[in-house]
Design an enzyme around this catalytic site. Structure first.
Site, PDB file in Angstrom:
ATOM      1  N   HIS A 123       0.879  -1.178   0.000  1.00  0.00           N
ATOM      2  CA  HIS A 123       0.000   0.000   0.000  1.00  0.00           C
ATOM      3  C   HIS A 123       0.917   1.228   0.000  1.00  0.00           C
ATOM      4  O   HIS A 123       2.024   1.191   0.544  1.00  0.00           O
ATOM      5  CB  HIS A 123      -0.824  -0.047   1.292  1.00  0.00           C
ATOM      6  N   ASP A 200       3.504  -4.070   8.050  1.00  0.00           N
ATOM      7  CA  ASP A 200       2.272  -3.281   7.982  1.00  0.00           C
ATOM      8  C   ASP A 200       1.115  -4.241   8.199  1.00  0.00           C
ATOM      9  O   ASP A 200       0.801  -5.055   7.333  1.00  0.00           O
ATOM     10  CB  ASP A 200       2.211  -2.609   6.592  1.00  0.00           C
ATOM     11  N   GLN A 203      -4.078  -4.845   7.279  1.00  0.00           N
ATOM     12  CA  GLN A 203      -5.027  -5.865   6.814  1.00  0.00           C
ATOM     13  C   GLN A 203      -4.800  -7.203   7.508  1.00  0.00           C
ATOM     14  O   GLN A 203      -5.492  -8.182   7.195  1.00  0.00           O
ATOM     15  CB  GLN A 203      -4.909  -6.060   5.293  1.00  0.00           C
ATOM     16  N   LYS A 226     -10.201  -0.472  10.750  1.00  0.00           N
ATOM     17  CA  LYS A 226     -10.387  -1.668   9.909  1.00  0.00           C
ATOM     18  C   LYS A 226     -10.699  -2.894  10.761  1.00  0.00           C
ATOM     19  O   LYS A 226     -10.915  -3.986  10.241  1.00  0.00           O
ATOM     20  CB  LYS A 226      -9.127  -1.926   9.080  1.00  0.00           C
ATOM     21  N   CYS A 366      -4.734   2.235  -3.623  1.00  0.00           N
ATOM     22  CA  CYS A 366      -3.527   2.835  -3.041  1.00  0.00           C
ATOM     23  C   CYS A 366      -2.323   1.925  -3.248  1.00  0.00           C
ATOM     24  O   CYS A 366      -1.480   1.774  -2.347  1.00  0.00           O
ATOM     25  CB  CYS A 366      -3.696   3.141  -1.549  1.00  0.00           C
TER      26      CYS A 366
HETATM   27  N1  PMP Z   1      -1.633  -0.473   4.677  1.00  0.00           N
HETATM   28  C1  PMP Z   1      -2.609  -1.235   4.159  1.00  0.00           C
HETATM   29  C2  PMP Z   1      -2.277  -2.623   3.688  1.00  0.00           C
HETATM   30  C3  PMP Z   1      -3.895  -0.736   4.058  1.00  0.00           C
HETATM   31  O1  PMP Z   1      -4.867  -1.487   3.531  1.00  0.00           O
HETATM   32  C4  PMP Z   1      -4.175   0.570   4.527  1.00  0.00           C
HETATM   33  C5  PMP Z   1      -5.561   1.160   4.429  1.00  0.00           C
HETATM   34  N2  PMP Z   1      -6.196   0.997   3.204  1.00  0.00           N
HETATM   35  C6  PMP Z   1      -3.124   1.315   5.061  1.00  0.00           C
HETATM   36  C7  PMP Z   1      -1.872   0.752   5.131  1.00  0.00           C
HETATM   37  C8  PMP Z   1      -3.339   2.699   5.571  1.00  0.00           C
HETATM   38  O2  PMP Z   1      -4.157   2.681   6.696  1.00  0.00           O
HETATM   39  P1  PMP Z   1      -4.777   4.017   7.279  1.00  0.00           P
HETATM   40  O3  PMP Z   1      -5.440   4.711   6.125  1.00  0.00           O
HETATM   41  O4  PMP Z   1      -5.761   3.519   8.289  1.00  0.00           O
HETATM   42  O5  PMP Z   1      -3.673   4.794   7.859  1.00  0.00           O
END
Ligand code: PMP
Length: 411
Positions: A123, A200, A203, A226, A366
């Site tokens: 991401h 990270d 997920q 999430k 993203c």
């Molecule tokens: N890493 C991953 C794998 C994600 O799916 C997301 C959220 N889509 C993020 C980072 C970023 O998370 P946040 O927007 O809650 O900071």
């Protein structure tokens, strides 16, 4: 196949938004989850019984807010399998956690000629901060590619992680393809040459039991929203040696020990990394969320998602011109199905599904470097969580079939 077939009771009634909208098919939990009533109740109860600015007051109510905040930290650390709760730093979410590490640790420890390794699955939140750090200090930024099945190519990872590598940053679970990474193996590769391993978990934490202490990673980040918690709260657990080597990220109240006219000394972690009035409400809400998840059981949640994903992949594969991305083995993927539908643009697919009350995500998720490698500008992504059932999958499949028929009739 009824909900009961996945082994989980129907949890939809626990979620006020879903209970109030029986026709809504919510398949976008990878973006954000819905919130159970217990989380909403916890937020209200906090404001009705314990609201004050924590840490600062000598009066009892401020003590209650302090206890609520640190009690939440303890509960969340326990849920994630970290014995040392003081090493859990609250942030706004995963994005802020990665920026904290890239600034607080990276700027002090990554130098010209060093190497940072990430993966093609990342991401932007776990890609751009490291890319920009590398650019700022003159380090190499290398990307480990994927196998044909959408898994991180571990042989390439072994070759990329050279003696000058300071950091390996990788996701637990891909938000775009659903791939579950072999965290322990990547940690082994990083640690073999003394690099820091950052995971990270945005997920991962909502869907899998993390077991931080046994996992071996040096830092693990997560986003509360999430995993049934409120928006604006998340954090990162950092193993002591890395934590001790980190510089503050933001300056201000709470994070200081003594402030003199010309210099300042720092408070101990976690306070050193939590400048300003904290998000007590968010922490309390997230603690209620992890208690709820624990009550359902992470193993039961995983089994439910595997069953739903297997069911969805089988049904989707039967739709004409539907192309599924990501690992073929449900054992190595989470409840995320990413696909394209013939020549119909993913945004149009999503709009057509919305007409039937079905919420999915369409776009690059993203993950532009990944999409470019897949030669796609976008995909449609349906993602499952505790409140979804096979009837949600049936609704998705029926709606997609109607979309294909309409598209062909109009073509
Ligand atoms: N890493 C991953 C794998 C994600 O799916 C997301 C959220 N889509 C993020 C980072 C970023 O998370 P946040 O927007 O809650 O900071």
């Amino acid at each position: 196949m009824a909900v009961a077939d996945t082994g989980l009771r129907d949890l939809r009634p626990d979620f006020p938004l879903l209970a109030a909208n029986p026709g809504l098919v919510y398949l976008d939990s990878a973006a954000t989850s819905q919130k159970p009533r217990v989380v909403l109740d916890a937020l209200r109860a906090y404001y009705e019984t314990a609201n004050a600015n924590p840490h600062r007051g000598a009066y009892k109510l401020s003590g209650a807010a302090t206890d609520a905040y640190h009690g939440a930290r303890q509960a969340i650390a326990e849920f994630l399998g970290a014995r040392d709760a003081e090493t859990l730093l609250f942030t706004r979410g995963t994005t802020e956690a990665v920026n904290l590490l890239a600034t607080g640790w990276g700027q002090a420890h990554v130098h010209r000629g060093d190497r940072i390794v990430v993966t093609r699955l990342e991401h932007h939140a776990n890609f751009v901060p490291w890319q920009q750090l590398a650019r700022a200090v003159g380090a190499e930024f290398r990307i480990c590619e994927l196998t044909k099945d959408g898994q991180v190519d571990l042989d390439q990872m072994r070759a990329l992680v050279t003696a000058n590598t300071k950091l390996v940053a990788f996701g637990h679970v891909s938000n775009a393809l659903g791939t579950i990474n072999d965290v322990r193996e990547i940690v082994k590769i990083a640690h073999a040459i003394g690099a820091v391993a950052f995971c990270d978990g945005a997920q991962g934490a909502p869907h899998l039991r993390v077991g931080f202490d046994a996992l071996g990673v040096d830092a693990y980040a997560f986003s509360g929203h999430k995993m049934l918690g409120p928006m604006g709260i998340g954090g990162v657990i950092v193993r002591r040696p890395v934590l001790e080597a980190m510089h503050p990220y933001q300056f201000g109240g709470d994070m200081i020990e003594f402030v003199f006219d010309g210099d300042t000394t720092w408070n101990v972690p976690p306070h050193k990394f939590e400048a300003g009035t904290p998000n007590v409400e968010g922490a309390v809400g997230l603690a209620a969320a992890v208690r709820y998840l624990d009550g359902v059981g992470m193993e039961a949640i995983r089994a439910h998602e595997v069953a739903l994903t297997r069911y969805a992949m089988k049904q989707l594969a039967e739709i004409e011109d539907l192309h599924l991305f990501g690992p073929t083995d449900v054992g190595t993927r989470s409840g995320v199905v990413s696909f394209t539908l013939g020549d119909i643009h993913p945004h149009d697919v999503s709009t057509m599904l919305d007409v039937d009350g079905i919420c999915v995500r369409a776009g690059h998720h993203c993950a532009q470097p990944l999409m470019r490698a897949l030669h796609q500008s976008a995909t449609v992504r349906a993602s499952f969580y505790v409140y979804n059932s096979t009837s949600d999958v049936d609704a998705l499949v029926a709606s997609l079939q109607r979309a294909v028929a309409r598209f062909h009739a109009g073509a």
